[in-house]
Write an enzyme that holds these catalytic residues in place. Structure first.
Site, short mmCIF file in Angstrom:
data_model
loop_
_atom_site.label_atom_id
_atom_site.label_comp_id
_atom_site.label_asym_id
_atom_site.label_seq_id
_atom_site.Cartn_x
_atom_site.Cartn_y
_atom_site.Cartn_z
N GLY A 1 0.78 -1.23 0.00
CA GLY A 1 0.00 0.00 0.00
C GLY A 1 0.81 1.27 0.00
O GLY A 1 0.27 2.35 0.24
N PRO B 1 4.72 -4.73 -1.88
CA PRO B 1 4.53 -3.57 -2.76
C PRO B 1 4.05 -4.00 -4.13
O PRO B 1 4.56 -4.96 -4.71
CB PRO B 1 5.92 -2.94 -2.82
CG PRO B 1 6.85 -4.10 -2.60
CD PRO B 1 6.13 -5.03 -1.65
N GLY B 2 3.07 -3.32 -4.65
CA GLY B 2 2.61 -3.55 -6.01
C GLY B 2 2.69 -2.26 -6.79
O GLY B 2 3.51 -2.10 -7.70
N ARG B 3 1.84 -1.32 -6.39
CA ARG B 3 1.82 0.00 -7.02
C ARG B 3 3.21 0.66 -6.99
O ARG B 3 3.64 1.28 -7.96
CB ARG B 3 0.81 0.87 -6.26
CG ARG B 3 0.65 2.28 -6.81
CD ARG B 3 0.00 3.21 -5.78
NE ARG B 3 -1.08 2.58 -5.06
CZ ARG B 3 -2.37 2.69 -5.38
NH1 ARG B 3 -2.72 3.39 -6.43
NH2 ARG B 3 -3.29 2.10 -4.64
N TYR C 1 -3.11 -0.72 -11.53
CA TYR C 1 -4.56 -0.74 -11.40
C TYR C 1 -5.31 -0.12 -12.58
O TYR C 1 -6.53 0.05 -12.50
CB TYR C 1 -5.00 -0.07 -10.09
CG TYR C 1 -4.45 -0.79 -8.90
CD1 TYR C 1 -4.96 -2.03 -8.52
CD2 TYR C 1 -3.40 -0.25 -8.16
CE1 TYR C 1 -4.43 -2.71 -7.44
CE2 TYR C 1 -2.87 -0.93 -7.08
CZ TYR C 1 -3.39 -2.17 -6.72
OH TYR C 1 -2.87 -2.85 -5.66
N CYS D 1 -20.19 6.72 -22.68
CA CYS D 1 -21.48 7.38 -22.46
C CYS D 1 -21.79 7.51 -20.98
O CYS D 1 -22.78 6.97 -20.47
CB CYS D 1 -22.59 6.61 -23.18
SG CYS D 1 -22.40 6.63 -24.97
N TYR E 1 -12.73 6.18 -7.37
CA TYR E 1 -12.46 6.84 -6.09
C TYR E 1 -11.73 8.16 -6.22
O TYR E 1 -10.93 8.54 -5.36
CB TYR E 1 -11.73 5.92 -5.10
CG TYR E 1 -10.71 4.97 -5.66
CD1 TYR E 1 -10.96 3.60 -5.67
CD2 TYR E 1 -9.49 5.41 -6.16
CE1 TYR E 1 -10.03 2.71 -6.15
CE2 TYR E 1 -8.55 4.52 -6.64
CZ TYR E 1 -8.83 3.16 -6.62
OH TYR E 1 -7.90 2.28 -7.11
#
Length: 464
Positions: A275, A318-320, A418, A388, A361
């Site tokens: 995170g 950790p990813g992001r 993501y 649309c 978000y």
């Protein structure tokens, strides 16, 4: 503050104070904290890894996800070095394909998967199963069986049903599975509600405060086919402050003491999740891996000393922070529509189908004109997609050059995490290609979807 448009129209002063009008020269700047390390301007044109974005757009089409492969690999190495005495597992949910799985493997990291599909990608990339941790808040019987059959290194348990389910499956298969218990520590992370994961009122894990976590420990220890090796905690995503990790470590230490007092065992592993935030816009200040590792190590060591516990082996996820900064999305501008007195809507050939985060978000992004530089003044803009939905917004508030026009290319920074993972076919729009660049050579690592791909699962389409 107001600007005159080329057509003589004006913007009202409607942009929030946190986004003041920049000097014209700032519209061409590439903040090194936000953009990939290999992103530069060459004669005004953005290049990534030494390759002109116009060439990439011409060759592979737009929208286009572009990864600076060396940027991603370097961040993986930095995390591995920082947590040299523990384990680093890349969180595959940020973005996973066979190429990325191989990068992670080659740089010495483990891998977290949270579905049978992610596990399938990992196995297709020949990822060592003992270096895989399997997550998921509602893992199916089939997914658990797949994890056991593959021999994944850890399975993180998330519910009482899952404990019983995995215990039954492990006994039936004659294996002993190493497991961790996911604990919700009650920490209120400083992040968006949808990506905060450690407060009690949400779906993940076992509550520490209610006693559910301790009961989960009892149930696992009663099953000889499950080997409890540690606790897992994840407090949320896109976090810059370390105080939440400090509170979580304190509460986990209390739980470790309770386990020792009741069962006479000290669990050898502690997974503090991931995170860690990255820079999306000016002012974001991410931690560097070494300072983060030093801080977490100090926090856990202090808590262990206070409670007379042995220092557990630390794992982080950790990813992001590994894949996010190295990714850029390039779009072609289609329509530039001024709404007098408000702003200019700049429509691109993608949108919420390739980047849902803004709609989901309220994520913020940085975007620039990429196919050329401009000396024109700033234009208050909203970068929007072709779908649309009025909520189809890529960047809510930004300044772009007043001479922006159809056919220009714009780039959005820090889309490596993501975006492709959450991509959809809303309005039957095909998903973009993913291109990785290393040593000045681009290659497709996920191909662009075609109309044939969109129709492939339609049961009533007649075969040619």
């Amino acid at each position: 503050m107001s600007r005159v448009h080329p057509a003589g129209q004006r913007h009202a002063d409607v942009l929030p104070e946190e986004h003041p009008m920049p000097p014209a020269e700032d519209l061409n700047a590439l903040d090194p904290l936000i953009w990939p390390r290999g992103a530069k301007r060459d004669d005004g044109v953005m290049t990534i890894g030494g390759v002109d974005v116009r060439e990439l757009a011409e060759r592979y089409g737009t929208p286009l996800y572009i990864y600076d492969e060396e940027d991603v690999r370097a961040r993986a190495r930095e995390y591995a070095a920082a947590f040299h005495d523990g384990d680093v597992h890349y969180a595959g949910k940020a973005f996973l394909c066979t190429a990325v799985a191989r990068w992670v493997k080659e740089e010495g990291l483990g891998l977290d998967v949270c579905s049978g599909g992610e596990l399938a990608v990992a196995m297709a990339a020949d990822f060592p199963p003992e270096r895989i941790t399997m997550h998921g808040s509602n893992k199916s019987v089939a997914e658990l069986e797949r994890g056991l059959d593959a021999g994944v290194g850890r399975i993180v348990l998330d519910s009482f049903e899952e404990i019983a389910r995995l215990g039954y499956l492990a006994r039936r298969k004659g294996v002993r599975a190493k497991v961790m218990i996911r604990v919700t520590t009650g920490v209120e992370a400083h992040t968006h509600e949808f990506i905060a994961t450690a407060h009690d009122d949400q779906k993940f894990g076992f509550s520490r405060s209610s006693g559910a976590a301790l009961e989960a420990v009892r149930r696992v220890l009663d099953l000889e086919q499950l080997e409890l090796v540690g606790l897992h905690s994840h407090i949320g995503s896109q976090i810059f402050e370390t105080d939440g990790f400090e509170v979580a470590a304190h509460r986990l230490a209390e739980l470790l003491v309770a386990i020792r007092e009741e069962h006479g065992v000290e669990l050898p592993e502690l997974d503090l999740g991931g995170g860690y935030g990255i820079a999306y816009v000016d002012g974001d200040e991410p931690h560097d891996p070494k300072s983060l590792a030093d801080g977490l190590r100090t926090i856990v060591a202090r808590e262990c000393r206070a409670y007379g516990l042995q220092m557990p082996k630390l794992t982080v996820e950790p990813g992001r922070a590994i894949v996010g900064p190295g990714g850029v999305t390039v779009y072609e501008v289609g329509t530039v529509k001024n709404v007098e007195g408000l702003r200019t809507y700049v429509s691109v050939d993608g949108g919420m189908s390739d980047n849902l985060r803004t709609s989901l978000y309220g994520a913020d992004y940085t975007s620039v004109l990429a196919s050329r530089s401009s000396d024109a003044g700033p234009m208050l803009s909203r970068l929007v997609g072709k779908h649309c939905e009025s909520g189809d917004i890529v960047v809510r508030d930004l300044w772009l050059p007043e001479d922006l026009t159809a056919g220009d290319l714009v780039a959005v920074a820090a889309t490596g995490a993501y975006c492709r993972s959450m991509a959809s076919n809303y309005n039957h729009v095909p998903k973009p290609a993913v291109v990785a660049i290393r040593d000045g050579v681009p290659r497709v690592i996920v191909r662009r979807e075609s109309d044939a791909d969109l129709l492939r699962l339609d049961a009533e389409v007649e075969e040619a």
